[in-house]
Design a protein around this motif. Structure first.
Motif, PDB file in Angstrom:
ATOM      1  N   ASN A  27       1.039  -1.571  -0.252  1.00 34.88           N
ATOM      2  CA  ASN A  27       0.308  -0.536  -0.208  1.00 34.88           C
ATOM      3  C   ASN A  27       0.874   1.360   0.025  1.00 34.88           C
ATOM      4  O   ASN A  27       0.324   1.616  -0.029  1.00 34.88           O
ATOM      5  CB  ASN A  27      -1.137  -0.107   0.629  1.00 34.88           C
ATOM      6  CG  ASN A  27      -2.252  -1.403   1.098  1.00 34.88           C
ATOM      7  OD1 ASN A  27      -2.300  -1.398   0.097  1.00 34.88           O
ATOM      8  ND2 ASN A  27      -2.820  -1.331   2.537  1.00 34.88           N
ATOM      9  N   LYS A 115      -9.682   4.109   0.442  1.00 36.77           N
ATOM     10  CA  LYS A 115     -10.081   3.683   1.831  1.00 36.77           C
ATOM     11  C   LYS A 115     -11.839   3.729   1.264  1.00 36.77           C
ATOM     12  O   LYS A 115     -12.660   4.509  -0.027  1.00 36.77           O
ATOM     13  CB  LYS A 115     -10.040   3.120   3.107  1.00 36.77           C
ATOM     14  CG  LYS A 115      -9.050   3.700   3.620  1.00 36.77           C
ATOM     15  CD  LYS A 115      -8.486   2.154   3.520  1.00 36.77           C
ATOM     16  CE  LYS A 115      -6.634   2.082   3.786  1.00 36.77           C
ATOM     17  NZ  LYS A 115      -5.903   0.951   4.210  1.00 36.77           N
ATOM     18  N   GLU A 120      -6.903   7.972   3.584  1.00 37.61           N
ATOM     19  CA  GLU A 120      -5.217   7.409   4.160  1.00 37.61           C
ATOM     20  C   GLU A 120      -4.732   8.130   4.476  1.00 37.61           C
ATOM     21  O   GLU A 120      -4.260   8.298   3.120  1.00 37.61           O
ATOM     22  CB  GLU A 120      -5.781   5.904   5.003  1.00 37.61           C
ATOM     23  CG  GLU A 120      -4.051   5.600   6.045  1.00 37.61           C
ATOM     24  CD  GLU A 120      -4.047   4.801   5.845  1.00 37.61           C
ATOM     25  OE1 GLU A 120      -2.671   4.204   6.204  1.00 37.61           O
ATOM     26  OE2 GLU A 120      -4.698   3.191   5.842  1.00 37.61           O
TER      27      GLU A 120
END
Length: 245
Positions: A27, A115, A120
């Motif tokens: 990520n 998300k 985020e």
């Protein structure tokens, strides 16, 4: 290996690296090297105080509302990730969060991870716990939240920024509608109002204390909701907060 098509679990099995670490690296592929190893003012051989910065005061509000610290990848590397979650309905808030982290931590890469329904915003640094001593195990509302003296000095200089960060995280500005009986007839009235919702009494008290310093009238609507409804106070908050965007 993950980019070649292997699942996170398969990469974990073949390498022996935890699945959580593999997921985090996938990520956030930016390197965990370079400036992340630099020292900070708080843990230098002669501890100093961070430079008073309105961006830090605002970031503190965001952190206390919608942020937390966690290890970035392998805990043995002791690199921390400051993660702040921003609703996708307010893209301007996401951009401001990125800009604020850039101002507080210049030269570091600030990442964004989509998300479900939110984004985020994440920044990696070894010294985030030095800058946010409120970090600790468990939920914020289940432990003591108290500012360090050097944080109080920064907030004393920039209270509007802290209030703005708190409202942008766990607050809102709404149009309140109430029904009143006037001369035997029911009439509807509308007026703007600010709410701040948080389960931590310490964080609620911190906001109330700084609103008092700014001359803002407020009250507790219930145990977890702070309200600002007086016209002049709402107008004053509008002058530096305003609606989320």
């Amino acid at each position: 290996m993950h980019r070649s098509g292997l699942s996170l679990s398969e990469v974990s099995r073949q390498t022996g690296v935890s699945r959580a670490a593999v997921r985090d690296w996938a990520n956030h592929p930016e390197a965990l090297t370079g400036r992340a190893g630099e020292t900070c003012a708080r843990c230098a051989p002669v501890p100093a105080f961070p430079e008073p910065n309105p961006a830090y005061s605002y970031l503190l509000g965001l952190y206390l509302g919608d942020g937390y610290l966690s290890y970035a990848g392998d805990p043995r590397k002791e690199v921390w990730a400051l993660r702040i979650f921003c609703c996708d309905g307010w893209p301007g808030l996401i951009r401001e969060c990125v800009d604020t982290l850039t101002a507080v931590l210049p030269g570091h890469r600030i990442g964004t991870v989509p998300k479900t329904g939110c984004t985020e915003v994440v920044a990696r640094w070894k010294h985030w716990p030095c800058y946010f001593p409120q970090h600790g195990p468990g939920k914020k509302h289940e432990r003591r939240i108290e500012l360090a003296p050097w944080q109080c000095d920064i907030v004393d200089r920039f209270p509007e920024n802290l209030v703005r960060g708190l409202i942008h995280s766990d607050g809102c500005r709404i149009t309140n509608r109430v029904k009143r009986t006037v001369a035997g007839r029911e009439k509807w009235y509308e007026y703007p109002r600010y709410f701040f919702s948080n389960r931590s009494q310490d964080i609620l008290e911190l906001l109330g204390f700084n609103l008092d310093r700014l001359g803002v009238e407020w009250k507790m609507a219930n145990t977890g909701n702070l309200s600002v409804a007086e016209r002049d106070s709402v107008a004053f908050l509008d002058s530096f907060i305003g609606p989320k965007h």
